[in-house]
Every structure is written in C-alpha cells, then in structure tokens.
Design an enzyme around this catalytic site. Structure first.
Site, PDB file in Angstrom:
ATOM      1  N   CYS A  85      24.219   8.425-106.900  1.00 30.88           N
ATOM      2  CA  CYS A  85      25.508   8.953-107.337  1.00 30.88           C
ATOM      3  C   CYS A  85      26.390   7.778-107.734  1.00 30.88           C
ATOM      4  O   CYS A  85      26.942   7.098-106.862  1.00 30.88           O
ATOM      5  CB  CYS A  85      26.165   9.786-106.241  1.00 30.88           C
ATOM      6  SG  CYS A  85      27.753  10.499-106.749  1.00 30.88           S
ATOM      7  N   HIS A 171      16.705  12.637-114.568  1.00 31.44           N
ATOM      8  CA  HIS A 171      17.653  13.125-115.571  1.00 31.44           C
ATOM      9  C   HIS A 171      16.916  13.602-116.808  1.00 31.44           C
ATOM     10  O   HIS A 171      15.966  12.963-117.272  1.00 31.44           O
ATOM     11  CB  HIS A 171      18.619  12.016-115.995  1.00 31.44           C
ATOM     12  CG  HIS A 171      19.619  11.659-114.953  1.00 31.44           C
ATOM     13  ND1 HIS A 171      20.862  12.257-114.870  1.00 31.44           N
ATOM     14  CD2 HIS A 171      19.554  10.772-113.926  1.00 31.44           C
ATOM     15  CE1 HIS A 171      21.521  11.741-113.839  1.00 31.44           C
ATOM     16  NE2 HIS A 171      20.754  10.845-113.249  1.00 31.44           N
ATOM     17  N   GLU A 220      24.464  19.257-112.707  1.00 31.39           N
ATOM     18  CA  GLU A 220      23.776  18.522-111.645  1.00 31.39           C
ATOM     19  C   GLU A 220      22.933  19.448-110.776  1.00 31.39           C
ATOM     20  O   GLU A 220      23.338  20.582-110.493  1.00 31.39           O
ATOM     21  CB  GLU A 220      24.794  17.798-110.747  1.00 31.39           C
ATOM     22  CG  GLU A 220      25.428  16.581-111.372  1.00 31.39           C
ATOM     23  CD  GLU A 220      26.110  15.714-110.333  1.00 31.39           C
ATOM     24  OE1 GLU A 220      25.524  15.497-109.255  1.00 31.39           O
ATOM     25  OE2 GLU A 220      27.232  15.256-110.606  1.00 31.39           O
ATOM     26  N   CYS A 229      29.559  12.514-114.020  1.00 28.76           N
ATOM     27  CA  CYS A 229      28.318  12.139-113.342  1.00 28.76           C
ATOM     28  C   CYS A 229      27.994  10.715-113.764  1.00 28.76           C
ATOM     29  O   CYS A 229      27.663  10.468-114.927  1.00 28.76           O
ATOM     30  CB  CYS A 229      27.184  13.088-113.709  1.00 28.76           C
ATOM     31  SG  CYS A 229      25.586  12.647-112.974  1.00 28.76           S
ATOM     32  N   GLY A 232      24.367  10.175-114.576  1.00 28.07           N
ATOM     33  CA  GLY A 232      24.130  10.903-115.816  1.00 28.07           C
ATOM     34  C   GLY A 232      24.651  10.169-117.034  1.00 28.07           C
ATOM     35  O   GLY A 232      24.042  10.202-118.110  1.00 28.07           O
TER      36      GLY A 232
END
Length: 286
Positions: A85, A171, A220, A229, A232
């Site tokens: 994260c 991802h 997510e 994100c 991301g």
C-alpha cells in the site's frame, strides 16, 4: 458498536485517522507485541456508518530487523490482509515522524512486501521507494499466459485487453479513452474474479493525458474503488512506460489527488511521492 476491540475493563484501542490523496486509513500502534486486529474488528473499524470509516487498517509494529524504524501491515476493509500500500506507507512514515520514532531524514520501513525507504519532502509530503516492478506472470501471479505487454480475456461484452504487473501486489491495468465513463466497478469486479488472477488483483483504469501525465481510477481487491491507490499508480505508470505511452517521470491524477512517479530505468525501483495527512485521533471503546 458492531464489534469490540477490547475486553470490558481493558485499555481502549487508540487510533489515528489519516489519508494519502484521499485513500483513507485507521492507523493502530501495536508496538510492544499487541495482538493484530481480527477480521471482525477490521470490518467494524472500516464501516463508514457504524465505525470510524476507512479503506484499510494499518498496524505499526516492532521491526524484525535493525535496519527499519518499524514494520507495518495492511488490512483491507473486509478484514483480508494486503501486501502492499503506497499511500499507506506514506501515512506510516508521517505517523512515525510525528511519534519521534523516525527523524526528518530518510529512514526505512518494513512491510509484507519488503523494505521501503521513506524520505520526508516537507509540507506533509513523502517519497517512498516502491521496488522494481515484476512483469513475469508467475510473480504477479497471472495464470495461463506467457509474458507480454498486453493480455486479453473474453468477456460477455467482448475482448478485455489489459497489462499486468506486480508492485508487491498484483495489478491489472486497462487503458481507457476516458476514466470518467469507464465501467470501473463492473469490469474491475469481473476481472478480479477471473481464474487468470488466482490471488485476485487491483484493477486500474488509466487514461493517458500526455507524455508526463495520466488519469487513473482503481478498483482495489478487498476494498472496491478508492480515491487513490499508490501501488496502482506505480503499476499504471510501469505498464504505460513499457508500451511507450508515457515517459519515465509522470504525474498520476487520481480522484483524491496527485502522485509523482519516477522510474529511471527497467532495472531500477519506482519511487512515488505524495501527501500524507492526519485527520483526527480517537479511541475505539470496549
């Protein structure tokens, strides 16, 4: 409350509410060996009506090695564990600086996906070293494909083309003409459920605005769509750099704010810079 953090008569659980570009967290200090939250407690804390409300819970814990100031773990709003994260890492870094455990110079954090160097930039901004993107399908993991810049799956509405990469978590990146009209929830949920992603995936919808700027929305795993994100943003930039769509330094504009991504070369780690903000302090009462 929908759940209890502590037994009757025990010490209430203190927390900090924070956010990084709108991606919001409940931060718990578990140093000293305090037990991690249960799935039920995570769900209760994350509840935006009966709880504190957040995308994820971050737990700050004693570092297993002397090279890091502390370690942190990530718990999704549904109680499942996450491995990476980026926005959370910035918030942990800011929390540790405020706490006095880390100084205003650079320092290291330990996480489920490895070590991350953190650098305070001033004005509530931090830069985090996010690691080298992994494109090999086995490392993402992505099942049933040989490595490529673009993969395709057949959906009821036609062919879905996407890139795939691991930033310490999986991802999928879908390039779209306009993120405002992208079917983020429907397509994101569908792609997460495909056998090609045995561990599910965070699904990003990226719109190239220019050679140094993209717009991004992310659905997510374990959370749903978030305002930002960090991993991301790194994943979208990495996929688009490999396709020649953007340069190696780019601004990623998410609904909650902007992140600066820098990927010097394919063998180097990506860095991400952005804000970390304190919202309020509180106690979760028994």
């Amino acid at each position: 409350m929908a759940d209890r953090a502590t037994a009757p008569g025990s010490t209430p659980l203190r927390f900090s509410k924070m956010h990084g570009a709108g991606n919001d967290f409940v931060v718990l200090d578990l140093r000293g060996g305090r037990a991690p939250p249960t799935r039920a407690l995570c769900r209760a804390l994350a509840d935006r009506h009966a709880g504190v409300g957040c995308d994820q819970i971050l737990t700050i814990e004693d570092a297993p090695d002397t090279g890091a100031v502390a370690t942190y773990r990530i718990w999704n709003s549904d109680g499942s564990a996450a491995t990476q994260c980026g926005n959370g890492a910035r918030c942990v870094a800011a929390w540790l600086v405020r706490d006095g455990a880390a100084g205003e110079g650079g320092f290291a954090l330990a996480s489920p996906s490895g070590r991350h160097d953190a650098q305070p930039l001033g004005d509530g901004r931090y830069r985090i070293a996010m690691g080298v993107p992994a494109f090999e399908p086995a490392r993402i993991p992505l099942a049933g494909f040989e490595q490529a810049d673009t993969y395709t799956l057949q959906a009821d509405g036609g062919t879905v083309a996407f890139g795939a990469v691991s930033m310490g978590n999986p991802h999928a990146v879908i390039e779209v003409a306009d993120v405002d009209t992208a079917p983020v929830a429907a397509l994101g949920r569908w792609l997460q459920a495909q056998p090609a992603f045995p561990d599910s995936a965070n699904v990003g919808f990226a719109q190239v605005v220019g050679g140094d700027r993209i717009r991004l929305r992310v659905f997510e795993r374990g959370v749903g769509e978030t305002l930002a994100c960090g991993s991301g943003a790194c994943a979208a930039a990495a996929v688009l750099v490999r396709r020649g769509r953007i340069g190696r330094r780019a601004t990623v504009a998410l609904p909650g704010g902007e992140l600066e991504i820098d990927w010097p070369d394919d063998a180097a780690g990506i860095t991400m810079a952005g804000p970390a903000a304190f919202v309020f302090e509180g106690e979760w009462l028994a």
